[in-house]
Design a protein around this motif. Structure first.
Motif, PDB file in Angstrom:
ATOM      1  N   ALA A 562       0.839  -1.194   0.000  1.00  0.00           N
ATOM      2  CA  ALA A 562       0.000   0.000   0.000  1.00  0.00           C
ATOM      3  C   ALA A 562       0.877   1.248   0.000  1.00  0.00           C
ATOM      4  O   ALA A 562       0.655   2.179  -0.787  1.00  0.00           O
ATOM      5  CB  ALA A 562      -0.921  -0.012   1.217  1.00  0.00           C
ATOM      6  N   ASN A 563       1.893   1.262   0.842  1.00  0.00           N
ATOM      7  CA  ASN A 563       2.756   2.431   0.925  1.00  0.00           C
ATOM      8  C   ASN A 563       3.585   2.633  -0.339  1.00  0.00           C
ATOM      9  O   ASN A 563       3.793   3.761  -0.770  1.00  0.00           O
ATOM     10  CB  ASN A 563       3.650   2.337   2.156  1.00  0.00           C
ATOM     11  CG  ASN A 563       2.865   2.584   3.431  1.00  0.00           C
ATOM     12  OD1 ASN A 563       2.050   3.497   3.506  1.00  0.00           O
ATOM     13  ND2 ASN A 563       3.059   1.740   4.432  1.00  0.00           N
ATOM     14  N   ALA A 564       4.051   1.537  -0.924  1.00  0.00           N
ATOM     15  CA  ALA A 564       4.833   1.634  -2.155  1.00  0.00           C
ATOM     16  C   ALA A 564       3.990   2.224  -3.282  1.00  0.00           C
ATOM     17  O   ALA A 564       4.448   3.089  -4.038  1.00  0.00           O
ATOM     18  CB  ALA A 564       5.369   0.259  -2.553  1.00  0.00           C
ATOM     19  N   VAL A 565       2.751   1.771  -3.385  1.00  0.00           N
ATOM     20  CA  VAL A 565       1.872   2.249  -4.456  1.00  0.00           C
ATOM     21  C   VAL A 565       1.498   3.713  -4.224  1.00  0.00           C
ATOM     22  O   VAL A 565       1.449   4.511  -5.163  1.00  0.00           O
ATOM     23  CB  VAL A 565       0.610   1.357  -4.564  1.00  0.00           C
ATOM     24  CG1 VAL A 565      -0.382   1.950  -5.550  1.00  0.00           C
ATOM     25  CG2 VAL A 565       0.996  -0.044  -4.986  1.00  0.00           C
ATOM     26  N   TYR A 566       1.261   4.051  -2.976  1.00  0.00           N
ATOM     27  CA  TYR A 566       0.914   5.436  -2.664  1.00  0.00           C
ATOM     28  C   TYR A 566       2.066   6.380  -3.027  1.00  0.00           C
ATOM     29  O   TYR A 566       1.850   7.433  -3.625  1.00  0.00           O
ATOM     30  CB  TYR A 566       0.568   5.566  -1.183  1.00  0.00           C
ATOM     31  CG  TYR A 566       0.374   6.989  -0.715  1.00  0.00           C
ATOM     32  CD1 TYR A 566      -0.651   7.773  -1.243  1.00  0.00           C
ATOM     33  CD2 TYR A 566       1.222   7.549   0.228  1.00  0.00           C
ATOM     34  CE1 TYR A 566      -0.826   9.082  -0.830  1.00  0.00           C
ATOM     35  CE2 TYR A 566       1.050   8.857   0.652  1.00  0.00           C
ATOM     36  CZ  TYR A 566       0.029   9.615   0.121  1.00  0.00           C
ATOM     37  OH  TYR A 566      -0.142  10.903   0.529  1.00  0.00           O
ATOM     38  N   THR A 603       1.853  -0.556 -12.757  1.00  0.00           N
ATOM     39  CA  THR A 603       2.322  -0.884 -11.410  1.00  0.00           C
ATOM     40  C   THR A 603       1.237  -0.597 -10.369  1.00  0.00           C
ATOM     41  O   THR A 603       1.015  -1.397  -9.452  1.00  0.00           O
ATOM     42  CB  THR A 603       3.598  -0.086 -11.076  1.00  0.00           C
ATOM     43  OG1 THR A 603       4.542  -0.289 -12.122  1.00  0.00           O
ATOM     44  CG2 THR A 603       4.212  -0.546  -9.769  1.00  0.00           C
ATOM     45  N   ILE A 604       0.566   0.536 -10.533  1.00  0.00           N
ATOM     46  CA  ILE A 604      -0.519   0.873  -9.608  1.00  0.00           C
ATOM     47  C   ILE A 604      -1.606  -0.197  -9.650  1.00  0.00           C
ATOM     48  O   ILE A 604      -2.070  -0.685  -8.619  1.00  0.00           O
ATOM     49  CB  ILE A 604      -1.127   2.252  -9.951  1.00  0.00           C
ATOM     50  CG1 ILE A 604      -0.150   3.355  -9.552  1.00  0.00           C
ATOM     51  CG2 ILE A 604      -2.470   2.448  -9.267  1.00  0.00           C
ATOM     52  CD1 ILE A 604      -0.574   4.743  -9.993  1.00  0.00           C
ATOM     53  N   LYS A 605      -1.965  -0.593 -10.862  1.00  0.00           N
ATOM     54  CA  LYS A 605      -3.023  -1.591 -11.017  1.00  0.00           C
ATOM     55  C   LYS A 605      -2.586  -2.926 -10.394  1.00  0.00           C
ATOM     56  O   LYS A 605      -3.365  -3.582  -9.702  1.00  0.00           O
ATOM     57  CB  LYS A 605      -3.336  -1.787 -12.497  1.00  0.00           C
ATOM     58  CG  LYS A 605      -4.566  -2.609 -12.746  1.00  0.00           C
ATOM     59  CD  LYS A 605      -4.927  -2.605 -14.215  1.00  0.00           C
ATOM     60  CE  LYS A 605      -6.244  -3.349 -14.423  1.00  0.00           C
ATOM     61  NZ  LYS A 605      -6.687  -3.256 -15.815  1.00  0.00           N
ATOM     62  N   HIS A 606      -1.349  -3.268 -10.641  1.00  0.00           N
ATOM     63  CA  HIS A 606      -0.822  -4.513 -10.083  1.00  0.00           C
ATOM     64  C   HIS A 606      -0.842  -4.484  -8.561  1.00  0.00           C
ATOM     65  O   HIS A 606      -1.309  -5.409  -7.907  1.00  0.00           O
ATOM     66  CB  HIS A 606       0.602  -4.738 -10.602  1.00  0.00           C
ATOM     67  CG  HIS A 606       1.182  -6.073 -10.228  1.00  0.00           C
ATOM     68  ND1 HIS A 606       1.948  -6.251  -9.107  1.00  0.00           N
ATOM     69  CD2 HIS A 606       1.085  -7.275 -10.824  1.00  0.00           C
ATOM     70  CE1 HIS A 606       2.313  -7.532  -9.036  1.00  0.00           C
ATOM     71  NE2 HIS A 606       1.805  -8.167 -10.060  1.00  0.00           N
ATOM     72  N   GLY A 607      -0.340  -3.393  -7.998  1.00  0.00           N
ATOM     73  CA  GLY A 607      -0.283  -3.266  -6.544  1.00  0.00           C
ATOM     74  C   GLY A 607      -1.667  -3.307  -5.921  1.00  0.00           C
ATOM     75  O   GLY A 607      -1.890  -4.006  -4.937  1.00  0.00           O
ATOM     76  N   PHE A 608      -2.592  -2.589  -6.509  1.00  0.00           N
ATOM     77  CA  PHE A 608      -3.956  -2.605  -5.985  1.00  0.00           C
ATOM     78  C   PHE A 608      -4.586  -3.975  -6.165  1.00  0.00           C
ATOM     79  O   PHE A 608      -5.383  -4.408  -5.338  1.00  0.00           O
ATOM     80  CB  PHE A 608      -4.790  -1.500  -6.653  1.00  0.00           C
ATOM     81  CG  PHE A 608      -4.894  -0.271  -5.790  1.00  0.00           C
ATOM     82  CD1 PHE A 608      -3.820   0.122  -5.011  1.00  0.00           C
ATOM     83  CD2 PHE A 608      -6.066   0.464  -5.729  1.00  0.00           C
ATOM     84  CE1 PHE A 608      -3.917   1.246  -4.195  1.00  0.00           C
ATOM     85  CE2 PHE A 608      -6.180   1.582  -4.913  1.00  0.00           C
ATOM     86  CZ  PHE A 608      -5.106   1.971  -4.149  1.00  0.00           C
ATOM     87  N   GLY A 609      -4.218  -4.662  -7.234  1.00  0.00           N
ATOM     88  CA  GLY A 609      -4.698  -6.027  -7.426  1.00  0.00           C
ATOM     89  C   GLY A 609      -4.272  -6.910  -6.261  1.00  0.00           C
ATOM     90  O   GLY A 609      -5.054  -7.712  -5.764  1.00  0.00           O
ATOM     91  N   LEU A 610      -3.036  -6.726  -5.823  1.00  0.00           N
ATOM     92  CA  LEU A 610      -2.544  -7.530  -4.705  1.00  0.00           C
ATOM     93  C   LEU A 610      -3.255  -7.170  -3.402  1.00  0.00           C
ATOM     94  O   LEU A 610      -3.326  -7.967  -2.482  1.00  0.00           O
ATOM     95  CB  LEU A 610      -1.035  -7.343  -4.526  1.00  0.00           C
ATOM     96  CG  LEU A 610      -0.156  -7.794  -5.688  1.00  0.00           C
ATOM     97  CD1 LEU A 610       1.303  -7.697  -5.309  1.00  0.00           C
ATOM     98  CD2 LEU A 610      -0.498  -9.191  -6.132  1.00  0.00           C
ATOM     99  N   LEU A 611      -3.762  -5.949  -3.335  1.00  0.00           N
ATOM    100  CA  LEU A 611      -4.513  -5.548  -2.143  1.00  0.00           C
ATOM    101  C   LEU A 611      -5.991  -5.916  -2.284  1.00  0.00           C
ATOM    102  O   LEU A 611      -6.788  -5.702  -1.367  1.00  0.00           O
ATOM    103  CB  LEU A 611      -4.394  -4.036  -1.925  1.00  0.00           C
ATOM    104  CG  LEU A 611      -2.985  -3.499  -1.669  1.00  0.00           C
ATOM    105  CD1 LEU A 611      -3.012  -1.980  -1.559  1.00  0.00           C
ATOM    106  CD2 LEU A 611      -2.390  -4.101  -0.416  1.00  0.00           C
TER     107      LEU A 611
END
Length: 619
Positions: A562-566, A603-611
């Motif tokens: 979450a922090n990395a994506v933010y 990358t944002i989409k990927h990260g949010f996908g993981l969340l």
RNA sequence: GGUUCCAUAGCUCAACUGGAUAGAGCAACAGAUUUCUAAUCUGUAGGUUCCAGGUUCGAGCCCUGGUGGGAUCACCA
């Protein structure tokens, strides 16, 4: 990754060459933002080999590395810190690789199988905010493990039997007038929860009457004479209040009329009484319907569901086994125990004198069941930290039983969710219902979006989906961005605020990128001559993303993602604000920036996908 | 009372596991829209990292002792 490795090797060479020192573990850090450079080597530990001042030591190593590693453009030294500055070409190559290959996460979990148990609801009540944290954490953690190459089994153990369900059943039977979800229009889990509350209400009334009766008064008087009561009196505590809460269980177990009825019902259930079983099945079906829609809206799912009604007897065979191997021992009354005093814990009971099993016995049984079903390398329980002790005991017992899989047990322990007014626990009545909460955040998303007035050209269906994505995303992100193991505060106002470190902010960034790419039509990756600070910071952040995913997996902590994506979203907004992307004069620069934008969006989409959070294309 | 977790800006949280001048967001104040989406961006202010010792080149992080808070110590689940 390869570069980091070769840099380490070169540094080891440097130390050998310069000081005749055989270094084993060299690590570089990201350079602090306040200093120039990309990677930093702390040279203090080498001083005793170099026998020089920190600055001179750093200079020696810096010169060696600059000569031997082509990617290093320059270096600077602040005290004992050697800051290496990587060349523009290096970062441009990183960007090129990212564009061509997408997000590459090193598969640390490849070939390993893991069972993650989460959610684990009781079937007598609807889900509340605490459950949401559990579900969201559990699901997200599964996604992260999968991204790291693990084979993951998402597992739910439904607690569908026991006294608490019988309470709902009895109350419905007595006062329900055959009310059903259809007849009342109430969601199944809420309806069953309603009768659980009804039971407690009736019980409290009965208890209250008894307390005022002769028997109650004399029990209270006896309590007042006890030494424990004396102490409390000296402290100035309300004796009657303490008595009332302490005596409640005793009253329920030995005196209460309604209590004996519900215990009788449980006994009938265990004996397989047809009527009781039919009622149990009917009401459980209502609950499952209700849970299914809550789970769906929350976006979580399971690969394997165990029902406690099927598994609650499983531990007994293992207890017998443990008795023969000497892991357990039996007392005169027939109860079976395990001695954990050597490990600094207590003696724990594993089977009652009457031969029935206790909570821990069931968990021993299901652990074994899981292993037989899946032969997993590790198994994880997503359960609140009030059960830290329980899982410590469980692991020790499994080890004592020589279960090879015991080593793979991990308790992903998370902290309670507090409300501003006080703590949130169902028995204290201050619960935030999961369904109501989701409805509220989605409504807020709708309101805010309408106020901004950017909804032109979107159909009603698209809008509905958008509000859902924004609202549920905001809720999930709010719970996930905090370190899982820490207790956290849930502020309803702040969670539906869409400014700052929130899902809508990141989602907004994503839609901005989407619209940019729509407008741009076609482009391809081209390397520009120079790299400005904002461009570079985005490349650096995207370069760091895969290791954030790995860190999240090994630290059992989605908040790192979450922090990395933010951070990435924030960097992009700055970049976007300060540089015209479509309007860039040279086509090379334009193409490069578009490539960065695209990669950033992915990358944002990927990260949010993981969340477990969706991203909208438009908003 | 035993065990265990926690304590960082007014508030909610970070700090890459021992590194440099402890960072974000909210709230407050001052600014920026001829624009590819302002749900954005820039700036100002805000700190004895609960207290006292210790370990070392270096501590918010490790050790000891306090203070304050949570959890747990059921033949409940």
């Amino acid at each position: 990754m390869e570069f980091q490795q070769s840099l380490k090797t070169q540094t080891v060479n440097a130390l050998k060459h310069l000081y005749n020192y055989d270094a084993t573990d060299i690590s570089f850090e990201k350079t602090n933002a306040n200093f120039t450079g990309d990677l930093t080597l702390v040279v203090f530990p080498f001083l005793r080999f170099s026998k020089k001042k920190p600055e001179d030591t750093a200079n020696d190593i810096g010169l060696y590395l600059k000569e031997h590693v082509s990617e290093i453009a320059d270096f600077n030294i602040v005290k004992g810190f050697l800051n290496l500055e990587l060349s523009s070409d290096f970062w441009l190559d990183v960007a090129k690789t990212q564009t061509e290959q997408g997000i590459q996460i090193p598969l640390i979990g490849k070939g390993k199988k893991v069972v993650v148990e989460y959610s684990s609801p009781n079937t007598n009540k609807p889900l509340h905010l605490g459950h949401i944290r559990n579900n969201v954490l559990g699901y997200s953690f599964c996604q992260i493990l999968e991204a790291n190459g693990y084979e993951v089994i998402k597992n739910n153990l439904v607690n569908d039997r026991g006294i608490h369900i019988c309470k709902s059943m009895l109350a419905w039977q007595k006062w329900g007038n055959n009310e059903t979800p259809e007849s009342s229009g109430i969601k199944g889990d809420h309806l069953v929860g309603k009768y659980y509350v009804e039971f407690e209400k009736q019980f409290q009334a009965e208890y209250g009457t008894w307390l005022k009766s002769e028997d109650g008064t004399s029990a209270y008087n006896t309590f007042c004479k006890s030494p424990a009561a004396e102490k409390l009196k000296n402290k100035g505590e309300d004796l009657f209040k303490t008595f009332k809460s302490e005596y409640k269980n005793t009253y329920f177990n030995t005196i209460s009329q309604i209590g004996s009825e519900v215990k009788q019902m449980l006994q009938q259930w265990e004996e397989g009484n047809k009527e009781v079983l039919a009622l149990w099945q009917k009401m459980n079906a209502w609950v499952y319907d209700g849970f299914a829609s809550t789970y769906q809206r929350l976006g979580v799912s399971f690969d394997k569901i165990y029902y406690e009604s099927d598994t609650y007897l499983l531990g007994k065979a293992i207890v017998k086994e443990g008795l023969t191997t000497g892991a357990f021992y039996q007392k005169e009354d027939g109860s079976i125990w395990v001695d954990l005093t050597e490990d600094g814990l207590d003696e724990k009971i594993v089977q009652r004198a009457d031969g029935t099993s206790v909570y821990i016995t069931q968990d021993i049984g299901t652990a074994d069941l899981k292993y037989n079903d899946f032969k997993m390398d590790s198994f994880i329980y997503v359960v609140g930290n009030e059960q830290d002790y329980h899982f410590k005991v469980l692991q020790l017992i499994l080890k004592k039983l020589n279960k090879t899989y015991a080593e793979g047990l991990y308790h992903l322990s998370y902290g309670m969710v507090d409300l501003p007014e006080g703590k949130m626990k169902s028995r204290e009545g201050t619960v935030v219902d999961a369904d109501e909460l989701m409805e509220e955040v989605v409504n807020t998303a709708k309101q805010q979006t309408e106020e901004l007035g950017k909804t032109e050209g979107m159909s009603d269906d698209e809008l509905k989906e958008l509000y859902e994505t924004l609202g549920i995303g905001a809720l999930k992100y709010y719970l996930l961005k905090v370190d899982a193991k820490k207790r956290m505060l849930y502020d309803p106002k702040e969670s539906i605020d869409f400014q700052g470190n929130t899902a809508p902010f990141v989602q907004y960034t994503y839609t901005r990128i989407s619209s940019l790419l729509r407008a741009a039509n076609n482009f391809q990756f081209e390397k520009p001559e120079v790299l400005n600070d904002e461009e570079k910071s985005i490349i650096v952040l995207m370069n760091a993303y895969p290791s954030a995913v790995n860190a999240a997996a090994s630290n059992y902590n989605p908040s790192e993602i979450a922090n990395a994506v933010y951070d990435l979203a924030k960097a992009f907004n700055k970049f976007y604000h300060e540089h015209s992307i479509l309007g860039a004069k040279e086509s090379t620069v334009r193409n490069f920036r578009l490539s960065l934008s695209k990669q950033c969006g992915e990358t944002i989409k990927h990260g949010f996908g993981l969340l477990g959070i969706n991203v909208p294309d438009r908003m």
